[in-house]
Design an enzyme around this catalytic site. Sequence first.
Site, PDB file in Angstrom:
ATOM      1  N   ASP A 120      46.751   3.262 103.612  1.00 32.02           N
ATOM      2  CA  ASP A 120      46.144   4.595 103.601  1.00 32.02           C
ATOM      3  C   ASP A 120      47.231   5.623 103.287  1.00 32.02           C
ATOM      4  OD1 ASP A 120      43.591   3.812 104.271  1.00 32.02           O
ATOM      5  OD2 ASP A 120      44.004   3.843 106.418  1.00 32.02           O
ATOM      6  N   THR A 166      28.883  14.548 104.229  1.00 37.25           N
ATOM      7  CA  THR A 166      27.503  14.339 103.755  1.00 37.25           C
ATOM      8  C   THR A 166      27.220  15.164 102.485  1.00 37.25           C
ATOM      9  OG1 THR A 166      26.694  16.208 105.052  1.00 37.25           O
ATOM     10  CG2 THR A 166      26.681  14.049 106.143  1.00 37.25           C
ATOM     11  N   ARG A 201      30.803  27.379  98.655  1.00 32.71           N
ATOM     12  CA  ARG A 201      31.783  28.276  99.284  1.00 32.71           C
ATOM     13  C   ARG A 201      32.944  28.553  98.324  1.00 32.71           C
ATOM     14  NH1 ARG A 201      34.250  25.540 104.168  1.00 32.71           N
ATOM     15  NH2 ARG A 201      35.348  24.514 102.485  1.00 32.71           N
TER      16      ARG A 201
HETATM   17  C1  LIG Z   1      29.415   3.459 108.047  1.00 32.70           C
HETATM   18  C2  LIG Z   1      30.186   4.698 108.392  1.00 32.70           C
HETATM   19  C3  LIG Z   1      31.571   4.697 108.282  1.00 32.70           C
HETATM   20  C4  LIG Z   1      32.318   5.822 108.650  1.00 32.70           C
HETATM   21  N1  LIG Z   1      33.694   5.776 108.638  1.00 32.70           N
HETATM   22  C5  LIG Z   1      34.402   6.785 109.234  1.00 32.70           C
HETATM   23  C6  LIG Z   1      35.820   6.665 109.439  1.00 32.70           C
HETATM   24  O1  LIG Z   1      36.456   5.683 109.045  1.00 32.70           O
HETATM   25  N2  LIG Z   1      36.472   7.661 110.097  1.00 32.70           N
HETATM   26  C7  LIG Z   1      35.826   8.789 110.552  1.00 32.70           C
HETATM   27  O2  LIG Z   1      36.482   9.642 111.138  1.00 32.70           O
HETATM   28  N3  LIG Z   1      34.473   8.928 110.368  1.00 32.70           N
HETATM   29  C8  LIG Z   1      33.749   7.967 109.721  1.00 32.70           C
HETATM   30  N4  LIG Z   1      32.380   8.087 109.557  1.00 32.70           N
HETATM   31  C9  LIG Z   1      31.716   9.274 110.060  1.00 32.70           C
HETATM   32  C10 LIG Z   1      31.105  10.139 108.986  1.00 32.70           C
HETATM   33  O3  LIG Z   1      32.114  10.833 108.296  1.00 32.70           O
HETATM   34  C11 LIG Z   1      30.067  11.061 109.650  1.00 32.70           C
HETATM   35  O4  LIG Z   1      28.977  10.246 110.043  1.00 32.70           O
HETATM   36  C12 LIG Z   1      29.600  12.150 108.722  1.00 32.70           C
HETATM   37  O5  LIG Z   1      30.636  13.072 108.472  1.00 32.70           O
HETATM   38  C13 LIG Z   1      28.382  12.905 109.275  1.00 32.70           C
HETATM   39  O6  LIG Z   1      28.556  13.259 110.601  1.00 32.70           O
HETATM   40  P1  LIG Z   1      27.395  12.957 111.683  1.00 32.70           P
HETATM   41  O7  LIG Z   1      27.011  11.546 111.518  1.00 32.70           O
HETATM   42  O8  LIG Z   1      27.883  13.394 112.999  1.00 32.70           O
HETATM   43  O9  LIG Z   1      26.198  13.854 111.229  1.00 32.70           O
HETATM   44  P2  LIG Z   1      25.985  15.394 111.633  1.00 32.70           P
HETATM   45  O10 LIG Z   1      27.219  16.148 111.374  1.00 32.70           O
HETATM   46  O11 LIG Z   1      25.423  15.464 112.998  1.00 32.70           O
HETATM   47  O12 LIG Z   1      24.882  15.827 110.593  1.00 32.70           O
HETATM   48  C14 LIG Z   1      23.496  15.500 110.737  1.00 32.70           C
HETATM   49  C15 LIG Z   1      22.772  16.085 109.533  1.00 32.70           C
HETATM   50  O13 LIG Z   1      22.887  17.516 109.516  1.00 32.70           O
HETATM   51  C16 LIG Z   1      23.477  17.947 108.307  1.00 32.70           C
HETATM   52  N5  LIG Z   1      24.335  19.109 108.575  1.00 32.70           N
HETATM   53  C17 LIG Z   1      25.367  19.175 109.430  1.00 32.70           C
HETATM   54  N6  LIG Z   1      25.927  20.391 109.394  1.00 32.70           N
HETATM   55  C18 LIG Z   1      25.217  21.103 108.457  1.00 32.70           C
HETATM   56  C19 LIG Z   1      25.325  22.421 107.939  1.00 32.70           C
HETATM   57  N7  LIG Z   1      26.261  23.269 108.363  1.00 32.70           N
HETATM   58  N8  LIG Z   1      24.432  22.808 106.987  1.00 32.70           N
HETATM   59  C20 LIG Z   1      23.480  21.944 106.569  1.00 32.70           C
HETATM   60  N9  LIG Z   1      23.339  20.692 107.011  1.00 32.70           N
HETATM   61  C21 LIG Z   1      24.200  20.275 107.949  1.00 32.70           C
HETATM   62  C22 LIG Z   1      24.276  16.761 107.807  1.00 32.70           C
HETATM   63  O14 LIG Z   1      24.534  16.847 106.416  1.00 32.70           O
HETATM   64  C23 LIG Z   1      23.352  15.618 108.188  1.00 32.70           C
HETATM   65  O15 LIG Z   1      22.333  15.520 107.247  1.00 32.70           O
HETATM   66  C24 LIG Z   1      31.631   6.997 109.107  1.00 32.70           C
HETATM   67  C25 LIG Z   1      30.219   7.016 109.158  1.00 32.70           C
HETATM   68  C26 LIG Z   1      29.502   5.892 108.817  1.00 32.70           C
HETATM   69  C27 LIG Z   1      27.993   5.946 108.927  1.00 32.70           C
END
Ligand SMILES: Cc1cc2nc3c(=O)[nH]c(=O)nc-3n(C[C@H](O)[C@H](O)[C@H](O)COP(=O)(O)OP(=O)(O)OC[C@H]3O[C@@H](n4cnc5c(N)ncnc54)[C@H](O)[C@@H]3O)c2cc1C
Length: 392
Positions: free
Chosen positions: A99, A369, A379
């Site tokens: 990494d 996402t 932005r």
């Molecule tokens: C298989 C997998 C592997 C991953 N690997 C890693 C890793 O190695 N390291 C790590 O740190 N993380 C990792 N992640 C985490 C990943 O980056 C997060 O799941 C992702 O950033 C979304 O966060 P959340 O799941 O908490 O969703 P949330 O942030 O709770 O979002 C839920 C929904 O609301 C939307 N949303 C949120 N905020 C807003 C906004 N301001 N305006 C509009 N819509 C919004 C989102 O787009 C989404 O649709 C992984 C996730 C998965 C599923």
Amino acid sequence: MHLRLTDEQKLVQQTIRKFVEKELMPLEYEVLKNEREGKPSVAPSKLKELQLKAKEFGFWGINTPSAYGGADLGQMMMAIILMETSKTFVPFQFGGSADNILYYGNEEQKKKYLIPTINGEKKSCFAMTEPSAGSDTRNIKMTAVRDGNAWVLNGEKTFITGGNEADFVMVIAITDKEMHQATKGREGVTCFIADRDMGWRSEYIHTMGEWGPASLIFENVRVPEENILGTVHKGYQLGLEWIGFARWIVGARAVGMAERLLQMAIDYAKERETFGKPIAERQAIQWMIADSAVEIEAAKWLVLNAAFTLDQGEDNRHLASMAKLYGANMGNRVVDRVLQIHGGMGYTRELPVERWYREARLWRIYDGTDEIQRMIISRNLMKGHVKMDQFI
Ligand SMILES: Cc1cc2nc3c(=O)[nH]c(=O)nc-3n(C[C@H](O)[C@H](O)[C@H](O)COP(=O)(O)OP(=O)(O)OC[C@H]3O[C@@H](n4cnc5c(N)ncnc54)[C@H](O)[C@@H]3O)c2cc1C
């Protein structure tokens, strides 16, 4: 401006294509079978063997600096290579890489973590996300409190890729609560390198994909002061910058997958007859193929532009977000159309289409996402950080 691959880039593309066709694609049936039986897709010894084979062709540490024994091919080459390797779902990665965030380490840390990772002796993972902080990374709760010449970490990380297998984690924790609040989460947060044997544990998370990330649990885990990566209280920027430059990689994966799937759909449409004619002769099918081809091409240029821009030493994060957003969505649309063209067969586990369908869905979620990419892109434009014609 020249819009064709150089002879060297073409050679690399062809070499990797042959490697994928000859060494990886023949394993696909076995991968599907193993995954259905809940076994590792490819045995670690087989993966090692493949990595050594690729090394014979000079593909070892494709993006690792030559000072560390890598080929240091640059971002464009990496994009070209990834678009080829992603034509198969066999989970292969070239050996000799680590990494990039580990290059921020000091000499001692490089010796202890970076070099063994490059050599394949250690596995790492990166942990930012928490149960209450995914998109909203500034809402993390994990704390690190100084105690003598160590920091004591408490909290939980979740969805961590490679977290079940990793020997150590680069983990982000709050080190100064007041600073963290006053700077709205930008500072007061530090990145630590924490070995598994310092006491954190992982729990597998089942997902709709064929592999699962992990939750990492920290209960009074003592991490020595010398394991701070980068500067104390500045870990947030370190983590986000590193992620932001590389987001286009998701788009590159999507392009590789979509090209392979579209070819499968074309072949199938020519063979499959309904009402006395191959379905390839129906406009409904032709339009799905045409739309997919246009979108793949568009995604490819976005990916190449993001990679090229970084090779020029320019900030590519705006382009990387675009390539990630568009590529991930393109991949999902294409796999859906290809499944539709295959009809009932597309839905079965006889073909890899449904597997890719499940895998591609993740691309719209991790690494930021869809909604977060749109937030970043708009932005940048509305605040004038990036101009519309800035790059071309
Ligand atoms: C298989 C997998 C592997 C991953 N690997 C890693 C890793 O190695 N390291 C790590 O740190 N993380 C990792 N992640 C985490 C990943 O980056 C997060 O799941 C992702 O950033 C979304 O966060 P959340 O799941 O908490 O969703 P949330 O942030 O709770 O979002 C839920 C929904 O609301 C939307 N949303 C949120 N905020 C807003 C906004 N301001 N305006 C509009 N819509 C919004 C989102 O787009 C989404 O649709 C992984 C996730 C998965 C599923």
